[in-house]
Design an enzyme around this catalytic site. Structure first.
Site, PDB file in Angstrom:
ATOM      1  N   ASP A 226       0.858  -1.178   0.000  1.00  0.00           N
ATOM      2  CA  ASP A 226       0.000   0.000   0.000  1.00  0.00           C
ATOM      3  C   ASP A 226       0.904   1.242   0.000  1.00  0.00           C
ATOM      4  O   ASP A 226       1.874   1.287  -0.752  1.00  0.00           O
ATOM      5  CB  ASP A 226      -0.948  -0.065   1.209  1.00  0.00           C
ATOM      6  CG  ASP A 226      -2.024   0.989   1.208  1.00  0.00           C
ATOM      7  OD1 ASP A 226      -2.925   0.924   0.344  1.00  0.00           O
ATOM      8  OD2 ASP A 226      -1.979   1.882   2.069  1.00  0.00           O
TER       9      ASP A 226
ATOM     10  N   TYR B  26     -12.691   7.773  -2.714  1.00  0.00           N
ATOM     11  CA  TYR B  26     -12.270   7.801  -1.311  1.00  0.00           C
ATOM     12  C   TYR B  26     -11.036   8.664  -1.071  1.00  0.00           C
ATOM     13  O   TYR B  26     -10.941   9.345  -0.038  1.00  0.00           O
ATOM     14  CB  TYR B  26     -12.055   6.370  -0.791  1.00  0.00           C
ATOM     15  CG  TYR B  26     -10.746   5.725  -1.174  1.00  0.00           C
ATOM     16  CD1 TYR B  26      -9.644   5.759  -0.323  1.00  0.00           C
ATOM     17  CD2 TYR B  26     -10.594   5.057  -2.400  1.00  0.00           C
ATOM     18  CE1 TYR B  26      -8.443   5.170  -0.671  1.00  0.00           C
ATOM     19  CE2 TYR B  26      -9.399   4.454  -2.742  1.00  0.00           C
ATOM     20  CZ  TYR B  26      -8.333   4.521  -1.886  1.00  0.00           C
ATOM     21  OH  TYR B  26      -7.144   3.940  -2.236  1.00  0.00           O
TER      22      TYR B  26
ATOM     23  N   TYR C  90      -2.624  10.302   3.080  1.00  0.00           N
ATOM     24  CA  TYR C  90      -3.626  10.880   2.174  1.00  0.00           C
ATOM     25  C   TYR C  90      -3.456  12.368   1.892  1.00  0.00           C
ATOM     26  O   TYR C  90      -3.861  12.842   0.839  1.00  0.00           O
ATOM     27  CB  TYR C  90      -5.032  10.570   2.702  1.00  0.00           C
ATOM     28  CG  TYR C  90      -5.268   9.084   2.701  1.00  0.00           C
ATOM     29  CD1 TYR C  90      -5.485   8.401   1.513  1.00  0.00           C
ATOM     30  CD2 TYR C  90      -5.168   8.345   3.880  1.00  0.00           C
ATOM     31  CE1 TYR C  90      -5.629   7.026   1.492  1.00  0.00           C
ATOM     32  CE2 TYR C  90      -5.317   6.973   3.867  1.00  0.00           C
ATOM     33  CZ  TYR C  90      -5.551   6.321   2.671  1.00  0.00           C
ATOM     34  OH  TYR C  90      -5.681   4.963   2.649  1.00  0.00           O
TER      35      TYR C  90
ATOM     36  N   HIS D 158      -6.506  -6.550  -2.140  1.00  0.00           N
ATOM     37  CA  HIS D 158      -5.549  -5.527  -1.706  1.00  0.00           C
ATOM     38  C   HIS D 158      -4.756  -5.991  -0.485  1.00  0.00           C
ATOM     39  O   HIS D 158      -3.676  -5.480  -0.228  1.00  0.00           O
ATOM     40  CB  HIS D 158      -6.300  -4.236  -1.395  1.00  0.00           C
ATOM     41  CG  HIS D 158      -5.413  -3.052  -1.205  1.00  0.00           C
ATOM     42  ND1 HIS D 158      -4.547  -2.600  -2.191  1.00  0.00           N
ATOM     43  CD2 HIS D 158      -5.230  -2.219  -0.149  1.00  0.00           C
ATOM     44  CE1 HIS D 158      -3.887  -1.533  -1.747  1.00  0.00           C
ATOM     45  NE2 HIS D 158      -4.282  -1.292  -0.517  1.00  0.00           N
TER      46      HIS D 158
END
Length: 318
Positions: free
Chosen positions: A106, A148, A231, A291
């Site tokens: 990730d 998202y 993020y 994932h």
């Protein structure tokens, strides 16, 4: 011997913070450093840590700053992507590790790639799950407003969304959503966590005990820093000019990973773009992999990982 007995825990003073590190194995054949993503933690690598330790390697899995058992940076401190790279270098130095294999998942894949490019003398090889390398900052301008990443980029929005529920429910919901092959996209009148059907059972590879461990770690850290990193910070990373990997690179992709559907991601792998920057590149696909492939199919990922390590033996110092 169970996992709790095999994995040791410590805190290292790194750049003004005490960072938690889990370790296993003696390391006769070298060291493997595991870099987690979100909503993951050192525990995400539990299966891989034990496997590489049994194969003769030293496994090291830190919690990033602001995650799990590591210290929180001061609230007022600006969050920068370089912090994770500098912390990683500090961890290697503190543990007297001259060179290591890096395994990223990730968002942990991005510092694994970038660290290998910036510090090739400290890296034996890079293996990443779910995220291919690209020197270009991903653009999601074509994605709907409810995408998202766009929602979580807004300061305060995800905090309000997550804040409606206890930590255990938040982690559970994210695991259910992101195990799907569909990109999480909310409607105008929805928040991201509203997308999950609460009646959906946990996957067989993610137990209630696993969920409890994740929840306990995020209850300590909260989501304040994890929402800022990655993020609201990763898109600000500095591009490395003319990147060229000097170490072997291995990418493992689950074919049911929603990441495949993100703009440009499949092309980077299948159109040979990544190979332009990684001369020694290997790519493996796990047909039903999601994932969270390293937890879903640990035996398969462990086999691929140890094969990669064995294919690139580390010279033993005289």
């Amino acid at each position: 011997m169970d996992m709790e007995q095999q994995i040791e825990h410590s805190h290292l003073p790194i750049r003004g913070l005490n960072l938690h590190v889990a370790q296993a194995g003696k390391g006769e054949l070298g060291t493997v450093v595991f870099l987690h993503g979100f909503p993951e933690i050192w525990y995400s690598w539990r299966h891989q840590m034990l496997a590489v330790a049994a194969a003769g390697y030293r496994a090291v899995a830190p919690d990033w700053r602001g995650y799990g058992l590591s210290d929180q940076p001061p609230v007022e401190e600006e969050v920068t992507y370089d912090d994770v790279l500098d912390d990683l270098l500090g961890i290697l130095d503190a543990l007297s590790i001259p060179k290591a294999f890096l395994v990223g998942k990730d968002f942990g894949a991005t510092p694994a790639y970038d660290f290998a490019l910036r510090h090739p003398d400290r890296v034996c090889g890079v293996m990443c799950l779910g995220i291919p390398f690209s020197p270009f900052t991903a653009s999601f301008d074509t994605m709907p407003e409810g995408f998202y990443m766009s929602r979580w980029l807004e300061p305060g929005r995800a905090e309000a969304d997550f804040g409606r529920y206890d930590v255990k429910r938040v982690v559970r919901t994210i695991y259910v959503l992101f195990s799907s092959s569909e990109i999480p996209i909310a409607k105008e009148d929805q928040e991201i966590l509203d997308l999950a059907d609460l009646s959906t059972p946990l996957a067989e590879w993610f137990s209630e005990k696993d969920l409890a461990v994740y929840a306990s770690l995020y209850e300590k850290s909260g989501f304040r820093y994890p929402l800022k990193m990655p993020y609201r910070s990763l898109h600000k990373r500095y591009a490395i000019e003319n990147p060229k990997f000097q170490v072997p690179v291995f990418v493992i992709m689950g074919e049911k990973d929603y990441v495949y559907k993100l703009p440009g991601f499949e092309a980077v792998l299948k159109d040979g773009i990544m190979g332009m920057f990684a001369p020694d590149l290997k790519i493996a696909y796990i047909p039903e992999g999601s994932h969270f492939v390293q937890e879903q199919f640990p035996d398969k990922v462990n086999e691929l990982l140890i094969g990669f390590l064995k294919d690139h033996p580390v010279p033993v110092a005289a």
